[in-house]
Design a protein around this motif. Structure first.
Motif, PDB file in Angstrom:
ATOM      1  N   UNK A 154      92.711  30.163   8.992  1.00 12.69           N
ATOM      2  CA  UNK A 154      94.019  30.690   9.358  1.00 12.69           C
ATOM      3  C   UNK A 154      94.697  29.719  10.313  1.00 12.69           C
ATOM      4  N   UNK A 155      95.964  29.433  10.061  1.00  7.11           N
ATOM      5  CA  UNK A 155      96.756  28.544  10.896  1.00  7.11           C
ATOM      6  C   UNK A 155      98.000  29.281  11.391  1.00  7.11           C
ATOM      7  N   UNK A 156      98.623  28.731  12.408  1.00  7.33           N
ATOM      8  CA  UNK A 156      99.918  29.274  12.811  1.00  7.33           C
ATOM      9  C   UNK A 156     100.931  28.979  11.709  1.00  7.33           C
ATOM     10  N   UNK A 157     102.037  29.672  11.730  1.00  7.39           N
ATOM     11  CA  UNK A 157     103.058  29.448  10.697  1.00  7.39           C
ATOM     12  C   UNK A 157     103.599  28.019  10.740  1.00  7.39           C
ATOM     13  N   UNK A 158     103.754  27.485  11.934  1.00  4.68           N
ATOM     14  CA  UNK A 158     104.228  26.095  12.037  1.00  4.68           C
ATOM     15  C   UNK A 158     103.221  25.132  11.434  1.00  4.68           C
ATOM     16  N   UNK A 159     101.940  25.347  11.722  1.00  6.39           N
ATOM     17  CA  UNK A 159     100.895  24.491  11.162  1.00  6.39           C
ATOM     18  C   UNK A 159     100.822  24.629   9.655  1.00  6.39           C
ATOM     19  N   UNK A 160     100.970  25.848   9.170  1.00  6.70           N
ATOM     20  CA  UNK A 160     100.903  26.079   7.729  1.00  6.70           C
ATOM     21  C   UNK A 160     102.052  25.365   7.020  1.00  6.70           C
ATOM     22  N   UNK A 161     103.226  25.394   7.621  1.00  6.03           N
ATOM     23  CA  UNK A 161     104.373  24.732   7.022  1.00  6.03           C
ATOM     24  C   UNK A 161     104.166  23.222   6.970  1.00  6.03           C
ATOM     25  N   UNK A 162     103.627  22.650   8.033  1.00  5.27           N
ATOM     26  CA  UNK A 162     103.365  21.210   8.048  1.00  5.27           C
ATOM     27  C   UNK A 162     102.289  20.829   7.050  1.00  5.27           C
ATOM     28  N   UNK A 175     101.767  25.135  -1.748  1.00  5.06           N
ATOM     29  CA  UNK A 175     100.779  24.057  -1.727  1.00  5.06           C
ATOM     30  C   UNK A 175     100.119  23.833  -0.369  1.00  5.06           C
ATOM     31  N   UNK A 176     100.078  24.840   0.478  1.00  4.75           N
ATOM     32  CA  UNK A 176      99.312  24.743   1.715  1.00  4.75           C
ATOM     33  C   UNK A 176      97.824  24.905   1.400  1.00  4.75           C
ATOM     34  N   UNK A 177      96.975  24.395   2.269  1.00 10.74           N
ATOM     35  CA  UNK A 177      95.534  24.486   2.056  1.00 10.74           C
ATOM     36  C   UNK A 177      94.899  25.644   2.819  1.00 10.74           C
ATOM     37  N   UNK A 178      95.663  26.238   3.726  1.00  7.39           N
ATOM     38  CA  UNK A 178      95.154  27.333   4.544  1.00  7.39           C
ATOM     39  C   UNK A 178      96.008  28.574   4.320  1.00  7.39           C
ATOM     40  N   UNK A 179      95.827  29.587   5.158  1.00  7.12           N
ATOM     41  CA  UNK A 179      96.655  30.780   5.112  1.00  7.12           C
ATOM     42  C   UNK A 179      97.023  31.154   6.539  1.00  7.12           C
ATOM     43  N   UNK A 180      97.865  32.169   6.708  1.00  8.29           N
ATOM     44  CA  UNK A 180      98.309  32.548   8.048  1.00  8.29           C
ATOM     45  C   UNK A 180      98.027  34.017   8.321  1.00  8.29           C
ATOM     46  N   UNK A 181      97.284  34.273   9.393  1.00  8.06           N
ATOM     47  CA  UNK A 181      97.162  35.623   9.927  1.00  8.06           C
ATOM     48  C   UNK A 181      98.320  35.840  10.897  1.00  8.06           C
ATOM     49  N   UNK A 182      99.092  36.885  10.684  1.00  7.70           N
ATOM     50  CA  UNK A 182     100.154  37.226  11.623  1.00  7.70           C
ATOM     51  C   UNK A 182      99.980  38.678  12.054  1.00  7.70           C
ATOM     52  N   UNK A 183     100.369  38.946  13.293  1.00  7.48           N
ATOM     53  CA  UNK A 183     100.190  40.277  13.863  1.00  7.48           C
ATOM     54  C   UNK A 183     101.512  40.787  14.428  1.00  7.48           C
ATOM     55  N   UNK A 216     101.637  22.295   4.226  1.00  9.44           N
ATOM     56  CA  UNK A 216     102.128  22.374   2.854  1.00  9.44           C
ATOM     57  C   UNK A 216     103.183  21.339   2.579  1.00  9.44           C
ATOM     58  N   UNK A 217     104.202  21.751   1.876  1.00  8.81           N
ATOM     59  CA  UNK A 217     105.266  20.826   1.493  1.00  8.81           C
ATOM     60  C   UNK A 217     106.520  21.027   2.342  1.00  8.81           C
ATOM     61  N   UNK A 218     106.371  21.803   3.435  1.00  8.93           N
ATOM     62  CA  UNK A 218     107.510  22.204   4.257  1.00  8.93           C
ATOM     63  C   UNK A 218     108.513  23.022   3.461  1.00  8.93           C
ATOM     64  N   UNK A 219     108.038  23.553   2.355  1.00 10.50           N
ATOM     65  CA  UNK A 219     108.895  24.404   1.512  1.00 10.50           C
ATOM     66  C   UNK A 219     108.255  25.775   1.422  1.00 10.50           C
ATOM     67  N   UNK A 220     109.086  26.801   1.574  1.00 15.48           N
ATOM     68  CA  UNK A 220     108.588  28.163   1.536  1.00 15.48           C
ATOM     69  C   UNK A 220     109.055  28.847   0.257  1.00 15.48           C
ATOM     70  N   UNK A 221     108.281  29.822  -0.191  1.00 19.47           N
ATOM     71  CA  UNK A 221     108.712  30.716  -1.282  1.00 19.47           C
ATOM     72  C   UNK A 221     109.430  31.902  -0.685  1.00 19.47           C
TER      73      UNK A 221
END
Length: 244
Positions: free
Chosen positions: A229-237, A42-50, A239-244
Motif C-alpha cells: 500500500x502506498x500513499x495516493x501521491x506515491x501511487x500516482x508517481x 498501470x501502478x504496481x501497488x495499491x492505496x489504503x485510504x481511511x 503509475x503513469x500519472x494518469x487516473x481512471x
C-alpha cells in the motif's frame, strides 16, 4: 384538491432540481469528469485510504499496524475531529502517510450550497496545515457525494473517490466477510476506502474494530502477493500519472 395539485407540482419541481444539483452530478462526474479520480493506471501497488477520522484509539491502532508492516496510507480527515487530535495528524506525517480533506463537518455535498461547500473544504485544509504543517492536495467528499459545483469548489485539489468500498462502517459487515472481500478485490492501482472512526452519522461506533481485525489478516496477505500500500501521491508517481 387545487392545493394538493400545487403541492405535488412544487414537490416534483424541487425533487427534479435536487436531482440535477446533487444526484446526477455525483454519478456523471465520477465516471466522466477528468478531474475526478477512481484508480491509477498501470501502478504496481495499491492505496489504503481511511475516512472520517482521526479517532484516538482506532486511528492509532491502524498507524501501529501500518508501521509494523511498512505500508503507507492516505487519511481523509474530518476537520472538526482532527483539530481535537493534532498529535495523530503529526504522527501520520512523521511516519510517511498522507492527509486529505474530508470536509470540516461530516456533511454531504448534496445539502451544501457552493459557498458552504467551499468553506467546508477551506476550514478542513486550515486544520490540517495548523496541526501537521502540510498542505493537502487530495479531497474526498463524505459518502462520495458531489454536487453541480463540487469540481469548481474543490479547486485546486484532486478529487479522489475510490475503486473499492466495503461497507465497513457497519457492524453488519463481519471481520471475516470484510477480510475476504478485501482479498478478492486486491488489484494493482486500486484505491481502497475504509473507515477509522465509527462515530459519524450512519456508522456503528465499534465498526472500526472489524476493520482493524480484517487488516491484520489482509496486510500480510497483500505482502505475500508482493503488493504494497502506498500513499495516493506515491501511487500516482508509480503509475503513469494518469487516473481512471
Amino acid at each position: 384538491m387545487i392545493v394538493i395539485k400545487w403541492f405535488l407540482i412544487v414537490s416534483l419541481v424541487i425533487g427534479f432540481c435536487w436531482l440535477l444539483y446533487a444526484v446526477f452530478p455525483t454519478y456523471l462526474y465520477r465516471w466522466f469528469h477528468p478531474n475526478v479520480y477512481i484508480n491509477v493506471k498501470r501502478a504496481q501497488s495499491f492505496a489504503l485510504t481511511f475516512d472520517d477520522g482521526p479517532h484516538r484509539e482506532y486511528t492509532a491502532q491502524i498507524l501501529n499496524l501500518l508501521k509494523e508492516h511498512e505500508m503507507k496510507a492516505t487519511f481523509f480527515v474530518v476537520g472538526s475531529i482532527a483539530e481535537e487530535q493534532p498529535d495523530l495528524l503529526k504522527r501520520m506525517v512523521m511516519e510517511g502517510h498522507e492527509i486529505g480533506i474530508h470536509h470540516y463537518n461530516h456533511v454531504s455535498a448534496w445539502f451544501l450550497t457552493p459557498a458552504r461547500l467551499k468553506k467546508e473544504i477551506q476550514m478542513c485544509k486550515d486544520v490540517i496545515i495548523e496541526a501537521a504543517g502540510v498542505e493537502p492536495i487530495f479531497y474526498r467528499p463524505p459518502w462520495g457525494h458531489l454536487n453541480l459545483f463540487s469540481i469548481w469548489c474543490a479547486r485546486p485539489y484532486r478529487t479522489i473517490i475510490w475503486s473499492n468500498i466495503f461497507g465497513d462502517w457497519s457492524l453488519k459487515k463481519t471481520k471475516r466477510a470484510l477480510e475476504a472481500e478485501m482479498k478478492s478485490k486486491l488489484k494493482r492501482g486500486a484505491v481502497y476506502v475504509l473507515h477509522d472512526n465509527g462515530e459519524t452519522k450512519g456508522a456503528d461506533e465499534k465498526a472500526p474494530e472489524h476493520t482493524i481485525g480484517a487488516l491484520r489478516e489482509f496486510i500480510p496477505y497483500a505482502k505475500q502477493h508482493k503488493m504494497n500500500s502506498k500513499t495516493l501521491s506515491e501511487l500516482q508517481k508509480e503509475g503513469t500519472s494518469t487516473w481512471n
